[in-house]
Design a protein around this motif. Structure first.
Motif, PDB file in Angstrom:
ATOM      1  N   GLU A  43      44.226  60.846  90.189  1.00 14.67           N
ATOM      2  CA  GLU A  43      45.359  59.770  90.761  1.00 14.67           C
ATOM      3  C   GLU A  43      45.692  58.834  90.030  1.00 14.67           C
ATOM      4  O   GLU A  43      47.047  58.729  89.683  1.00 14.67           O
ATOM      5  CB  GLU A  43      44.684  59.000  91.841  1.00 14.67           C
ATOM      6  CG  GLU A  43      45.892  58.379  92.720  1.00 14.67           C
ATOM      7  CD  GLU A  43      45.111  57.611  94.049  1.00 14.67           C
ATOM      8  OE1 GLU A  43      46.046  57.644  94.977  1.00 14.67           O
ATOM      9  OE2 GLU A  43      43.923  57.410  94.023  1.00 14.67           O
ATOM     10  N   GLN A  44      44.748  58.026  88.963  1.00 16.10           N
ATOM     11  CA  GLN A  44      45.083  57.211  88.060  1.00 16.10           C
ATOM     12  C   GLN A  44      45.945  57.696  86.909  1.00 16.10           C
ATOM     13  O   GLN A  44      46.924  56.944  86.434  1.00 16.10           O
ATOM     14  CB  GLN A  44      43.855  56.305  87.763  1.00 16.10           C
ATOM     15  CG  GLN A  44      43.195  55.475  88.676  1.00 16.10           C
ATOM     16  CD  GLN A  44      44.224  54.679  89.360  1.00 16.10           C
ATOM     17  OE1 GLN A  44      45.102  53.837  88.738  1.00 16.10           O
ATOM     18  NE2 GLN A  44      44.213  54.427  90.663  1.00 16.10           N
ATOM     19  N   ARG A  45      45.425  58.801  86.628  1.00 17.35           N
ATOM     20  CA  ARG A  45      46.322  59.449  85.339  1.00 17.35           C
ATOM     21  C   ARG A  45      47.768  59.713  85.793  1.00 17.35           C
ATOM     22  O   ARG A  45      48.779  59.722  84.958  1.00 17.35           O
ATOM     23  CB  ARG A  45      45.617  60.901  85.197  1.00 17.35           C
ATOM     24  CG  ARG A  45      46.319  61.655  83.784  1.00 17.35           C
ATOM     25  CD  ARG A  45      45.411  62.607  83.262  1.00 17.35           C
ATOM     26  NE  ARG A  45      45.742  63.621  84.338  1.00 17.35           N
ATOM     27  CZ  ARG A  45      46.893  64.539  84.432  1.00 17.35           C
ATOM     28  NH1 ARG A  45      47.787  64.340  83.519  1.00 17.35           N
ATOM     29  NH2 ARG A  45      47.048  65.444  85.168  1.00 17.35           N
ATOM     30  N   LEU A  46      47.960  60.404  87.137  1.00 19.77           N
ATOM     31  CA  LEU A  46      49.336  60.446  87.494  1.00 19.77           C
ATOM     32  C   LEU A  46      50.084  59.142  87.699  1.00 19.77           C
ATOM     33  O   LEU A  46      51.139  59.179  87.470  1.00 19.77           O
ATOM     34  CB  LEU A  46      49.249  61.306  88.582  1.00 19.77           C
ATOM     35  CG  LEU A  46      49.557  62.708  88.669  1.00 19.77           C
ATOM     36  CD1 LEU A  46      50.682  63.216  88.174  1.00 19.77           C
ATOM     37  CD2 LEU A  46      48.404  63.536  87.803  1.00 19.77           C
ATOM     38  N   LEU A  47      49.514  58.125  88.248  1.00 26.67           N
ATOM     39  CA  LEU A  47      50.271  56.841  88.291  1.00 26.67           C
ATOM     40  C   LEU A  47      50.654  56.447  86.970  1.00 26.67           C
ATOM     41  O   LEU A  47      51.725  55.665  86.693  1.00 26.67           O
ATOM     42  CB  LEU A  47      49.263  56.080  89.156  1.00 26.67           C
ATOM     43  CG  LEU A  47      49.048  56.168  90.422  1.00 26.67           C
ATOM     44  CD1 LEU A  47      48.169  55.109  91.188  1.00 26.67           C
ATOM     45  CD2 LEU A  47      50.731  55.846  91.187  1.00 26.67           C
ATOM     46  N   ARG A  48      49.957  56.467  85.873  1.00 27.48           N
ATOM     47  CA  ARG A  48      50.137  56.195  84.482  1.00 27.48           C
ATOM     48  C   ARG A  48      51.330  56.894  84.084  1.00 27.48           C
ATOM     49  O   ARG A  48      52.269  56.320  83.540  1.00 27.48           O
ATOM     50  CB  ARG A  48      48.781  56.303  83.663  1.00 27.48           C
ATOM     51  CG  ARG A  48      47.891  54.982  83.787  1.00 27.48           C
ATOM     52  CD  ARG A  48      46.874  55.145  82.696  1.00 27.48           C
ATOM     53  NE  ARG A  48      46.135  56.269  82.491  1.00 27.48           N
ATOM     54  CZ  ARG A  48      45.044  56.565  83.033  1.00 27.48           C
ATOM     55  NH1 ARG A  48      44.530  55.639  83.882  1.00 27.48           N
ATOM     56  NH2 ARG A  48      44.285  57.654  83.002  1.00 27.48           N
ATOM     57  N   ARG A  49      51.069  58.140  84.336  1.00 24.71           N
ATOM     58  CA  ARG A  49      52.581  59.130  83.789  1.00 24.71           C
ATOM     59  C   ARG A  49      53.652  58.848  84.821  1.00 24.71           C
ATOM     60  O   ARG A  49      54.837  58.678  84.047  1.00 24.71           O
ATOM     61  CB  ARG A  49      52.088  60.602  84.002  1.00 24.71           C
ATOM     62  CG  ARG A  49      50.889  61.060  83.215  1.00 24.71           C
ATOM     63  CD  ARG A  49      50.871  62.566  83.090  1.00 24.71           C
ATOM     64  NE  ARG A  49      52.101  63.300  82.499  1.00 24.71           N
ATOM     65  CZ  ARG A  49      52.359  64.359  82.213  1.00 24.71           C
ATOM     66  NH1 ARG A  49      51.180  65.089  82.527  1.00 24.71           N
ATOM     67  NH2 ARG A  49      53.475  64.727  81.630  1.00 24.71           N
ATOM     68  N   HIS A  50      53.536  58.449  85.871  1.00 24.36           N
ATOM     69  CA  HIS A  50      54.630  58.118  86.865  1.00 24.36           C
ATOM     70  C   HIS A  50      55.414  56.621  86.207  1.00 24.36           C
ATOM     71  O   HIS A  50      56.514  56.648  85.928  1.00 24.36           O
ATOM     72  CB  HIS A  50      54.173  57.609  88.137  1.00 24.36           C
ATOM     73  CG  HIS A  50      55.327  57.292  89.212  1.00 24.36           C
ATOM     74  ND1 HIS A  50      55.666  55.954  89.123  1.00 24.36           N
ATOM     75  CD2 HIS A  50      55.702  58.108  90.146  1.00 24.36           C
ATOM     76  CE1 HIS A  50      56.404  55.992  90.202  1.00 24.36           C
ATOM     77  NE2 HIS A  50      56.720  57.190  90.741  1.00 24.36           N
ATOM     78  N   LEU A  76      56.309  49.696  88.914  1.00 24.07           N
ATOM     79  CA  LEU A  76      56.021  48.143  88.464  1.00 24.07           C
ATOM     80  C   LEU A  76      54.796  47.951  89.097  1.00 24.07           C
ATOM     81  O   LEU A  76      54.016  46.839  88.597  1.00 24.07           O
ATOM     82  CB  LEU A  76      57.374  47.366  89.104  1.00 24.07           C
ATOM     83  CG  LEU A  76      58.694  47.266  88.501  1.00 24.07           C
ATOM     84  CD1 LEU A  76      59.696  46.874  88.977  1.00 24.07           C
ATOM     85  CD2 LEU A  76      58.459  46.577  86.943  1.00 24.07           C
ATOM     86  N   ASP A  77      54.542  48.166  90.310  1.00 25.30           N
ATOM     87  CA  ASP A  77      53.219  47.901  90.919  1.00 25.30           C
ATOM     88  C   ASP A  77      52.003  48.487  90.562  1.00 25.30           C
ATOM     89  O   ASP A  77      50.785  47.733  90.646  1.00 25.30           O
ATOM     90  CB  ASP A  77      53.243  47.986  92.390  1.00 25.30           C
ATOM     91  CG  ASP A  77      54.213  47.375  93.118  1.00 25.30           C
ATOM     92  OD1 ASP A  77      54.505  46.308  92.554  1.00 25.30           O
ATOM     93  OD2 ASP A  77      54.743  47.716  94.164  1.00 25.30           O
ATOM     94  N   HIS A  78      52.081  49.661  89.627  1.00 21.29           N
ATOM     95  CA  HIS A  78      50.943  50.474  89.298  1.00 21.29           C
ATOM     96  C   HIS A  78      50.761  50.583  87.801  1.00 21.29           C
ATOM     97  O   HIS A  78      50.192  51.924  87.598  1.00 21.29           O
ATOM     98  CB  HIS A  78      50.786  51.455  90.003  1.00 21.29           C
ATOM     99  CG  HIS A  78      50.629  51.681  91.480  1.00 21.29           C
ATOM    100  ND1 HIS A  78      51.637  51.451  92.464  1.00 21.29           N
ATOM    101  CD2 HIS A  78      49.604  51.484  92.318  1.00 21.29           C
ATOM    102  CE1 HIS A  78      51.270  51.208  93.548  1.00 21.29           C
ATOM    103  NE2 HIS A  78      49.917  51.296  93.486  1.00 21.29           N
ATOM    104  N   SER A  79      51.233  49.895  87.051  1.00 21.14           N
ATOM    105  CA  SER A  79      51.229  50.313  85.431  1.00 21.14           C
ATOM    106  C   SER A  79      49.906  49.910  84.840  1.00 21.14           C
ATOM    107  O   SER A  79      49.544  50.857  84.046  1.00 21.14           O
ATOM    108  CB  SER A  79      52.214  49.249  84.811  1.00 21.14           C
ATOM    109  OG  SER A  79      51.831  47.791  84.645  1.00 21.14           O
ATOM    110  N   VAL A  94      52.655  61.257  94.354  1.00 23.84           N
ATOM    111  CA  VAL A  94      52.637  59.965  93.727  1.00 23.84           C
ATOM    112  C   VAL A  94      54.194  59.342  93.886  1.00 23.84           C
ATOM    113  O   VAL A  94      54.262  58.170  93.735  1.00 23.84           O
ATOM    114  CB  VAL A  94      52.297  59.966  92.103  1.00 23.84           C
ATOM    115  CG1 VAL A  94      51.089  60.379  92.034  1.00 23.84           C
ATOM    116  CG2 VAL A  94      53.375  60.729  91.331  1.00 23.84           C
ATOM    117  N   PHE A  95      55.276  60.170  94.368  1.00 22.02           N
ATOM    118  CA  PHE A  95      56.483  59.691  94.180  1.00 22.02           C
ATOM    119  C   PHE A  95      56.474  59.215  95.596  1.00 22.02           C
ATOM    120  O   PHE A  95      56.185  59.516  96.585  1.00 22.02           O
ATOM    121  CB  PHE A  95      57.387  60.859  94.215  1.00 22.02           C
ATOM    122  CG  PHE A  95      57.554  61.528  92.939  1.00 22.02           C
ATOM    123  CD1 PHE A  95      58.196  60.869  91.670  1.00 22.02           C
ATOM    124  CD2 PHE A  95      56.890  62.866  92.512  1.00 22.02           C
ATOM    125  CE1 PHE A  95      58.472  61.446  90.723  1.00 22.02           C
ATOM    126  CE2 PHE A  95      57.060  63.374  91.389  1.00 22.02           C
ATOM    127  CZ  PHE A  95      57.705  62.674  90.205  1.00 22.02           C
TER     128      PHE A  95
END
Length: 752
Positions: free
Chosen positions: A337-344, A382-385, A269-270
């Motif tokens: 994936e979505q859970r990790l993007l939210r944590r990111h 900023l793009d995936h909140s 995700v980074f």
């Protein structure tokens, strides 16, 4: 002469083979202004381009720059990424492509445009525009397909030759994980067969070499042949090289422990790399404890899945794009994936809010450096909140990154977009409104700033938020200073200082105080110096540096006008010393302009002319002028120019300007102004080949410390220190730690 600029990263592993390829690239870069290295993923295009660029530095006096597009996904962001890589300030409203073209127009430079294949059209437009505008510019691109524009030369990067180069790479990387490993008569044939099975692909060989820690060459060959048989039904000729790499990555993945596979997936995700703390904060949980992350990460580094690197002296990690894409596919398949993007997003929102909430205290330079290193990750966040209010909160929390860190243009776009997407009257919107107004003010867009401040003020009253009210009042005062409405500015800024004082005892009022001092000074108010001293005292007491520097500038300006030139010089130089740590074009330009005025008043007109040259370069790069910060400053600048031209004559003045104009960026300009670039020529032409972190490691090696002791002292992993030591040995051409110690000791000895 100023040393050539550039941003090429230090290599953390030795470069093996490809000498003919490097020679060919350097030969082609003479006549070819655009040279594209093509080839499949994993063949080594990026590393070859970086080695060739490093070897070509002397041919490009104005710098060699890497623009890594791996983390860029929107074609419209390609020019912005290039401008950021070149260290250009993103302060004005001009498009990034126009700013790049102007910046490079008179420079002999080389740009390495890396990972173009997913943005070919945008890269082609960038290359064509820049090459048309800058006749001395050359571009070395890497891509799986050509850019397809006139004048492009293409060089297809082949796999390593087998057995020679490929086996040497296998030996080099295997020795890194198993120091006693050797290529002998007994295993040479197996090593050659292994490299042939891997089609000479460097990435595949590096992954396979990491397995030689526990397997013999023959065992590795047998296991890979089983893997390839499953892939192709036993037909060696049916296996294209890309499927060879996929099979090798599959095999590497399956040999990982469950925790290693889980972390590999989550690290995908980074964007553009990550710090250990980010990996711990985002990737821990549900299968990996926070405490375990560093050990699992070390194991992935040992297996060549993760690369250890650094950015501005900060230890970092990254995944090669081929490895990252593989992990991202696995992450999507896992349902995480979505859970990790939210944590990111949550992690980087918390980071940005910590910086914003503790800004008026110690650690400002380090905070901005951290945000610069995380810029690609901030864009992803900023793009995936997934929540417009959360995006608004992050865009507002990044206000010091936008306004002090040199990203005004992107801050303006991000805040405008976030405000449009989240119109609800929330505290997050109120904060974003005044942050957007600050950005617009610094860009000279007063109508937009006024509109945002009006709405922010109304929301502040509606929500009964004193912090919003104080910041709105302060920025209205700033706007009045810039427009020359000084009585109004003093009234507003006095009110803002009082409101801040009512809210909390702390240094937050210092931002309004130094601007109040500037407004009072321009009015001829005798209280200006006392207000400036109060601002400087508060800042110093709390370890705050950015406002402290600006308060010293204001005090220096006041002392100069009163004819106290020595005091003015001391105050201004002190402000510039602080400014060294910031990438602050506007602050540096204001202070260097004042230094030029003081110098001219003292009669050193040639030096004043050179200082005006550094100022001209900074204002040009910001796409603004000193007149945007109040009429009196513009008058002082014009008077200084007239004085210097009269003293030197137009021709000598132009020569002095040109000499000062050759120092790119605020850091170099300040070094030049304060005399840091007046070292002996012999020293200037023989810089240390080591990075700052490598020099720290070398110093500890010279003290006789082991890699584990060094790791503990520098808060690094032992494997990262191993990589640093190997890199030091490779750069210095040494074979032992004793040689490093002797070299370091000799470097520290005073010269006669």
């Amino acid at each position: 002469m100023t040393p050539a600029a550039g941003n090429l990263p230090a290599a953390f592993t030795s470069f093996v083979g490809r000498r003919r390829d490097i020679a060919e690239i350097r030969r082609l870069l003479g006549p070819a202004r655009l040279l594209t290295l093509t080839g499949m993923g994993g063949v080594g295009k990026t590393r070859l381009a970086l080695e060739a660029a490093t070897a070509s530095r002397r041919a490009f006096a104005d710098g060699v720059w890497l623009v890594d597009l791996a983390a860029v996904h929107e074609p419209s962001a390609v020019a912005d990424a290039a401008a950021a890589a070149l260290g250009m300030p993103d302060l004005g409203a001009r498009p990034a492509l126009d700013r790049l073209a102007g910046y490079l127009a008179g420079r002999r430079a080389l740009i390495v445009l890396d990972n173009c294949e997913h943005l070919v059209d945008a890269c082609a437009e960038l290359a064509q525009t820049l090459l048309s505008s800058a006749p001395e510019l050359h571009i070395l691109a890497t891509s799986r397909q050509t850019l397809g524009i006139a004048g492009e030369h293409v060089l297809t990067v082949p796999p390593l030759s087998v057995p020679d180069e490929a086996v040497e790479l296998l030996r080099d990387r295997a020795t890194a994980v198993r120091p006693e490993f050797r290529i002998t008569d007994r295993n040479r044939a197996g090593a050659s067969r292994l490299c042939a099975d891997l089609d000479g692909l460097p990435l595949a060989i590096e992954l396979a070499a990491s397995r030689l820690r526990t397997l013999t060459v023959e065992q590795t060959v047998d296991r890979l042949e089983d893997r390839f048989a499953l892939l192709t039904g036993g037909s060696r000729t049916a296996r294209p090289r890309q499927r060879t790499l996929r099979a090798l990555i599959d095999w590497s993945y399956e040999l990982c422990s469950p925790a290693e596979r889980l972390l590999w997936n989550r690290l995908s995700v980074f964007a553009g790399g990550f710090a250990l703390g980010a990996a711990e904060g985002i990737c821990a949980g549900q299968g990996i404890t926070r405490h375990d992350v560093v050990d699992v990460l070390d194991r992935l580094v040992a297996q060549s899945v993760v690369l250890a690197t650094e950015h501005e002296g900060l230890p970092r990690y990254r995944l090669l794009e081929t490895i990252r894409h593989y992990g991202r596919r696995r992450l999507a398949e896992s349902g995480e994936e979505q859970r990790l993007l939210r944590r990111h997003h949550d992690f980087y929102l918390a980071l940005a809010e910590r910086v914003a909430n503790s800004w008026y205290g110690p650690g400002q330079e380090e905070a901005l450096a951290r945000l610069r290193a995380e810029h690609s990750n901030l864009q992803v966040a900023l793009d995936h909140s997934g929540d417009p209010q959360a995006t608004l909160a992050l865009a507002a929390a990044l206000r010091f990154h936008w306004c002090v860190g040199g990203f005004l243009g992107e801050g303006r776009r991000r805040l405008d977009r976030a405000l449009a997407a989240a119109p609800e009257p929330t505290r997050a919107r109120a904060r974003a409104l005044w942050a957007a107004a600050w950005v617009a003010l610094l860009q000279g867009d007063h109508p937009v700033a006024d509109r945002w401040l009006t709405e922010a003020g109304q929301l502040g009253e509606q929500l009964d938020d004193p912090a919003v009210r104080a910041n709105v009042q302060s920025l209205r005062g700033t706007s009045a200073v810039f427009r020359g409405k000084l009585e109004e500015a003093v009234s507003l800024l006095e009110g803002a200082v009082a409101t801040h004082a009512e809210m909390v005892e702390g240094p937050e009022a210092v931002f309004s105080l130094f601007q109040l001092a500037a407004a009072q000074f321009q009015l001829g108010d005798p209280r200006a110096a006392e207000t400036g001293r109060q601002a400087a005292s508060i800042a110093q007491a709390h370890g705050e540096r950015w406002c402290h520097a600006h308060a010293l500038w204001m005090l220096g300006l006041d002392a100069w006008v009163r004819g106290h030139w020595e005091e003015a010089m001391a105050l201004t130089r002190a402000g510039l010393e602080i400014e060294r740590g910031f990438h602050d074009y506007i602050g540096a330009a204001l202070m260097l302009d004042l230094l030029a005025w003081i110098t001219a008043s003292g009669g050193d007109h040639e030096r004043a002319g050179r200082l005006l040259g550094t100022v001209r370069a900074l204002w040009r790069d910001t796409s603004t002028t000193i007149s945007a910060f109040g009429p009196p400053l513009a008058e002082y600048h014009a008077h200084c120019e007239e004085t210097v031209i009269h003293a030197l004559g137009p021709a000598a003045y132009e020569r002095a300007l040109a000499d000062g104009d050759g120092h790119d960026g605020p850091g170099r300009a300040i070094d030049y102004a304060l005399g840091a670039d007046t070292e002996p020529a012999a020293l200037a032409t023989t810089p240390s080949p080591l990075t700052r972190r490598e020099r720290e490691v070398a110093a500890l090696v010279a003290q006789g410390k082991s890699n584990r002791q060094i790791a503990a002292e520098l808060v690094l992993s032992p494997l990262t220190v191993d990589s640093h030591v190997k890199n030091i040995l490779a750069k210095l051409g040494f074979g032992s730690r004793t040689q490093i110690a002797a070299w370091w000791t000799a470097k520290q000895a005073p010269t006669p």
